[in-house]
Design an enzyme around this catalytic site. Structure first.
Site, PDB file in Angstrom:
ATOM      1  N   LYS A 192       0.845  -1.200   0.000  1.00  0.00           N
ATOM      2  CA  LYS A 192       0.000   0.000   0.000  1.00  0.00           C
ATOM      3  C   LYS A 192       0.881   1.252   0.000  1.00  0.00           C
ATOM      4  O   LYS A 192       1.582   1.517   0.963  1.00  0.00           O
ATOM      5  CB  LYS A 192      -0.905   0.041   1.245  1.00  0.00           C
ATOM      6  CG  LYS A 192      -1.942   1.159   1.108  1.00  0.00           C
ATOM      7  CD  LYS A 192      -2.558   1.581   2.414  1.00  0.00           C
ATOM      8  CE  LYS A 192      -1.863   2.749   3.054  1.00  0.00           C
ATOM      9  NZ  LYS A 192      -1.906   4.022   2.328  1.00  0.00           N
ATOM     10  N   GLU A 247       4.258   6.973  15.478  1.00  0.00           N
ATOM     11  CA  GLU A 247       2.905   6.792  16.012  1.00  0.00           C
ATOM     12  C   GLU A 247       2.218   5.581  15.356  1.00  0.00           C
ATOM     13  O   GLU A 247       1.689   4.702  16.046  1.00  0.00           O
ATOM     14  CB  GLU A 247       2.135   8.075  15.721  1.00  0.00           C
ATOM     15  CG  GLU A 247       0.792   8.168  16.358  1.00  0.00           C
ATOM     16  CD  GLU A 247       0.012   9.337  15.737  1.00  0.00           C
ATOM     17  OE1 GLU A 247       0.623  10.168  15.045  1.00  0.00           O
ATOM     18  OE2 GLU A 247      -1.209   9.365  15.936  1.00  0.00           O
ATOM     19  N   GLU A 266      10.419   0.936  10.163  1.00  0.00           N
ATOM     20  CA  GLU A 266      11.411   1.980   9.928  1.00  0.00           C
ATOM     21  C   GLU A 266      10.681   3.292  10.156  1.00  0.00           C
ATOM     22  O   GLU A 266       9.817   3.675   9.362  1.00  0.00           O
ATOM     23  CB  GLU A 266      11.947   1.845   8.496  1.00  0.00           C
ATOM     24  CG  GLU A 266      13.287   2.525   8.329  1.00  0.00           C
ATOM     25  CD  GLU A 266      13.129   3.927   7.806  1.00  0.00           C
ATOM     26  OE1 GLU A 266      13.084   4.845   8.660  1.00  0.00           O
ATOM     27  OE2 GLU A 266      13.046   4.116   6.592  1.00  0.00           O
ATOM     28  N   CYS A 300      13.443  10.670   6.802  1.00  0.00           N
ATOM     29  CA  CYS A 300      13.436  10.110   8.159  1.00  0.00           C
ATOM     30  C   CYS A 300      14.805  10.245   8.812  1.00  0.00           C
ATOM     31  O   CYS A 300      14.896  10.421  10.014  1.00  0.00           O
ATOM     32  CB  CYS A 300      12.992   8.661   8.128  1.00  0.00           C
ATOM     33  SG  CYS A 300      13.846   7.698   6.889  1.00  0.00           S
ATOM     34  N   GLU A 397      10.356  15.396  15.671  1.00  0.00           N
ATOM     35  CA  GLU A 397      10.696  15.319  14.255  1.00  0.00           C
ATOM     36  C   GLU A 397       9.824  16.336  13.514  1.00  0.00           C
ATOM     37  O   GLU A 397       8.595  16.255  13.547  1.00  0.00           O
ATOM     38  CB  GLU A 397      10.401  13.908  13.751  1.00  0.00           C
ATOM     39  CG  GLU A 397      10.801  13.678  12.330  1.00  0.00           C
ATOM     40  CD  GLU A 397      10.507  12.263  11.843  1.00  0.00           C
ATOM     41  OE1 GLU A 397       9.437  11.737  12.178  1.00  0.00           O
ATOM     42  OE2 GLU A 397      11.342  11.700  11.125  1.00  0.00           O
TER      43      GLU A 397
END
Ligand code: NDP
Length: 796
Positions: A192, A247, A266, A300, A397
């Site tokens: 997805k 989350e 990850e 990231c 972040e």
């Protein structure tokens, strides 16, 4: 006008990349995309579609089908059906397909790059020169692993149907990181893409058709978070591979707890970019541009925390500001822009809010004098200085082009600041002193360390995190293990193996003899015997209900003390493999000297025959030898990456680990689980067998005489389930191994979500602890380590 003046006054003209082919592709689907299930374009059952918008122009590019539960089920069914023949095709057959995919991607590379830039907003320069070449590289590299699977991964087999969920920041690259290794190892996939960026995945579906990939091997289902959730919860999906926010990573950890589904996560990061005073500051400036303004900072592993040695901090900030002034923000298809558009308004709003919060908290914000284009979702490069390590922007972040800078004085302060985060994805170290760089690199808790470079990736090197950045690696040989399972797993049983008991009555205590001198087992914490905090004991009885002894009933406080002692006892992790081996041999030697005593203890607690107990003690001594042998041989690799780098893939200790030993085999079960974990330098807190803990409490006397540093092994006896739950919840435990019931396994996975500790549980299945393929060796050592990749560039 002098030539210098001409240069200074020259402006960039527009340099648009043609989008003709990508437009033709969108038109060929009438700008309305269906799901790719079982090799066919399939309408979604809901009949619903959502829009895919170009962030740089706000133009609607296409409508994309929304997959619901029924569609997810159809896709999983197709993948399941395709599995058998995909496995039977063998490594070479799969290698041919992966190779063909790589070739097709190269042949269509410009179309992929343009479409990616249109859909995501990132500069064409990046998709053309970085994303898409790396995508092809991933398929080539993994074509090779498919070819080599039979020889290089012969103890492993495919997992089954893999559910893969990817984010919007590197849509095609993340697709390749997920699909290439999964297919190479014989799995089939349902992927997805992120709702904002589905289009290149759909172009990839066309490529799968072009190369004649068997139907159902790759299925692409588009949709929102609910589609992802349906995939996560589907019972026929054997593994979830996820990249995205911490989350959602935690939601997935909870949703899969106890199901036996493997997961790799990850997740986010707040990666340090550390600049020492001897660094080449001009190179550093270009490094900063790559670290935080590459892909608009939506990376990231973005080097979003700039840590600069105080003596050069102001000088560097000045240079960075000057460079920021020259950066160009604009349309993603313009070949001469540096920074493109933010993926969506919601993401732009998050950035704006966090920047405002940074200002409100008193940090100094600087942005260039020029303005961003007004059409599209743009945000200027931003620098915060004088940032306090505790401020929100230093911890959260931001996922945007915002750099936060702090200074440090000493090397140790740099390491402390770098590790002052709940994440552990990547880091970058800048110094001209290679000794310093290689001294700092192992001290940073991060899966990747770039020395004098940043944001460099390659299919041959693993990538992944520690702590709340998730677990598992993608790329390199280390990444393959995420897509295989050990063949021995199919031999595990639902009940422990039957062991020959003593004749009834033979072990009964001779009531007429003198009572033995009372021996009081204690907890073993920080190298010392310790009384339990609660002051309670548990009675240990033999098979005939005779009272043998009491052991301390450990509680939450005892676990906390043990964890603290494990963190304090750092000398074990600093020892060389050779030195650790010497200690392990010494333990084996001392165990051999007391073999009779340990044999009697096993007979007394478990009522097995003496011969059986002797066998257990001997197997334990042999197992000690196995890990002593491995201690200086469980090596890393130097990966053959494509850049001019030596990429060191080092197996590193996980940190402080909780070990919950099996109930059966009180000594062999203890040795087989505790010793591999310490072999690789971890410190452990151990909960031994609840019913038969005395082999473990006898064992600490051996530890006391075998030069094992204090805090390496800490033993807490008591009620297994209670203590296990305390360990699983503890935020300072980095990994946990559990050998017990299915219910206990579920609890461990569930309760360990908060700090995302690595878990390895048995789901209530039993291994034969005498069988070397099931109970010892590299599989255990692999679970006791994480691979850190350290990139060291070369060339003058
Ligand atoms: P998410 O984690 O929400 O999305 C990642 C993927 O997971 C998407 O495909 C998403 O679908 C899907 N998803 C969302 N909810 C669920 C669920 N409950 N179960 C299964 N799959 C789900 O990231 P966002 O795109 O919302 O970005 C939010 C933040 O995450 C960013 O600001 C950034 O901080 C971080 N992030 C980190 C990334 C990384 O690489 N570490 C990458 C992207 C984001 P859909 O997109 O359709 O909602």
């Amino acid at each position: 006008m002098s030539i210098k003046e001409i240069y200074q006054t020259m402006e960039y003209g527009p340099a648009p990349e043609s989008n003709k082919e990508s437009t033709a592709f969108l038109d060929s689907h009438k700008r309305k995309f269906q799901l790719f299930i079982n090799g066919k374009w399939t309408k979604s059952s809901s009949g619903e579609y959502f829009d895919s918008i170009s962030p740089a122009t706000t133009e609607k590019l296409a409508q994309v089908a929304e997959a619901n539960e029924k569609d997810v089920d159809d896709a999983v069914k197709a993948a399941k059906k395709a599995l058998k023949s995909w496995v039977e095709l063998g490594g070479h057959g799969r290698a041919r397909y992966l190779y063909a995919i790589a070739r097709q991607i190269q042949k269509n590379s410009r179309n992929f790059a343009v479409l990616e830039s249109m859909d995501n907003g990132k500069p064409i320069r990046e998709t053309r020169d970085i994303d898409i070449p790396l995508v092809a590289r991933h398929f080539y590299h993994h074509a090779g692993w498919a070819q080599l699977m039979d020889s290089e991964m012969k103890e492993y087999k495919e997992i089954g149907v893999i559910g893969q969920i990817i984010p919007w920041n590197f849509p095609m690259l993340m697709l390749s990181w997920k699909i290439a290794p999964a297919l190479a190892m014989g799995n089939t996939v349902v992927l997805k893409p992120a709702e904002f960026t589905s289009l290149t995945a759909l172009l990839f579906a066309d490529i799968c058709k072009q190369v004649g990939l068997p139907d159902g091997v790759v299925n692409i289902i588009t949709g929102h978070g609910a589609t992802g959730a349906a995939l996560v919860n589907h019972p026929d999906v054997s593994k979830i591979a996820f990249t995205g926010s911490t989350e959602v990573g935690k939601i997935i950890r909870r949703a899969t707890a106890g199901t036996g589904k493997k997961i790799s996560l990850e997740l986010g990061g707040k990666s340090p970019f550390i600049v020492f005073e001897d660094a080449d500051l001009d190179s550093v400036v270009e490094g900063v541009v790559d670290a935080i303004w590459f892909n608009q900072g939506q990376v990231c592993c973005a080097g979003s925390r700039l840590l600069v040695q105080e003596s050069v901090a102001e000088k560097l900030y000045k240079k960075i500001r000057a460079r920021m002034e020259t950066l160009r923000v604009g349309n993603s298809l313009d070949k001469s822009i540096d920074i493109g558009a933010i993926v969506a308004p919601v993401q732009l709003k998050t950035i704006e809010d966090l920047v405002q919060q940074g200002k409100d908290e008193g940090n100094i914000c600087w942005q260039p004098s020029w303005a961003c284009p007004t059409e599209g979702y743009f945000y200027p490069p931003t620098l915060f200085t004088n940032v306090s390590p505790s401020s929100t922007i230093a911890q959260e972040e931001i996922f945007g082009p915002v750099l936060v800078a702090m200074s440090f004085r000493s090397h140790s302060e740099a390491v402390k600041l770098a590790n002052n985060t709940r994440y552990g994805l990547a880091s970058s170290i800048w110094t001209e002193n290679i000794n310093l760089a290689l001294d700092i690199a192992p001290q940073i808790k991060a899966g990747t360390v770039w020395i004098n470079c940043t944001n460099v990736f390659d299919a041959a090197a693993g990538f992944g995190g520690y702590r709340e950045s998730g677990f598992g690696r993608e790329g390199g040989k280390e990444g393959l293990y995420e897509y295989v399972k050990h063949k021995a797993e199919s031999e595990f049983t639902d009940t422990p193996a039957k062991i020959k008991s003593h004749d009834p009555g033979e072990n009964k205590i001779d009531k007429k003899s003198l009572p033995a001198i009372d021996r009081t087992p204690k907890l073993f914490i920080g190298g010392k015997q310790a009384r339990p905090d609660g002051g309670n004991s548990i009675i240990i009885k033999d098979a005939f209900n005779n009272h043998i002894s009491e052991v301390p009933k450990g509680n939450r406080k005892d676990i906390r003390n043990a964890v603290e002692a494990a963190h304090a006892g750092m000398s074990w992790s600093g020892m060389t493999g050779h030195a650790r081996a010497q200690v392990l041999y010494y333990i084996a030697e001392n165990l051999a000297v007391r073999a009779k005593e340990f044999t009697d203890r096993i007979v007394q607690m478990t009522n097995v025959s003496k011969a059986e107990a002797e066998k257990e003690v001997n197997a334990s001594i042999e197992r000690m030898y196995t890990y002593a042998a491995w201690a200086d041989k469980y090596d890393g690799h130097v990966h053959h990456t494509t850049q001019r780098n030596v990429t060191l893939a080092m197996p590193e200790r996980i940190g402080v680990m909780g070990i919950i030993c099996p109930e059966e085999h009180p000594l062999l079960g203890f040795i087989s689980t505790v010793i591999p974990a310490i072999t690789t330098g971890n410190n452990v807190v151990v909960i031994p067998s609840e019913a038969a803990p005395l082999s473990a409490t006898d064992f600490y006397q051996i530890l006391e005489t075998s030069d094992v540093p204090a805090g390496t092994i800490n033993i807490v006896t008591g009620v297994k389930d209670e203590l296990t739950n305390e360990m699983a919840k503890h935020d300072d435990i980095d990994g946990i191994w559990y050998f017990g019931t299915a219910e206990g396994s579920k609890n461990v996975e569930l309760l360990s979500t908060e700090n995302l500790k690595r878990t390895w549980v048995n789901y209530g299945k039993y291994r034969n602890w005498y069988d070397k393929t099931q109970a010892e060796g590299q599989e255990f050592l692999r679970h006791a380590t994480e691979i850190k990749n350290i990139w060291v560039p070369y060339g003058a």
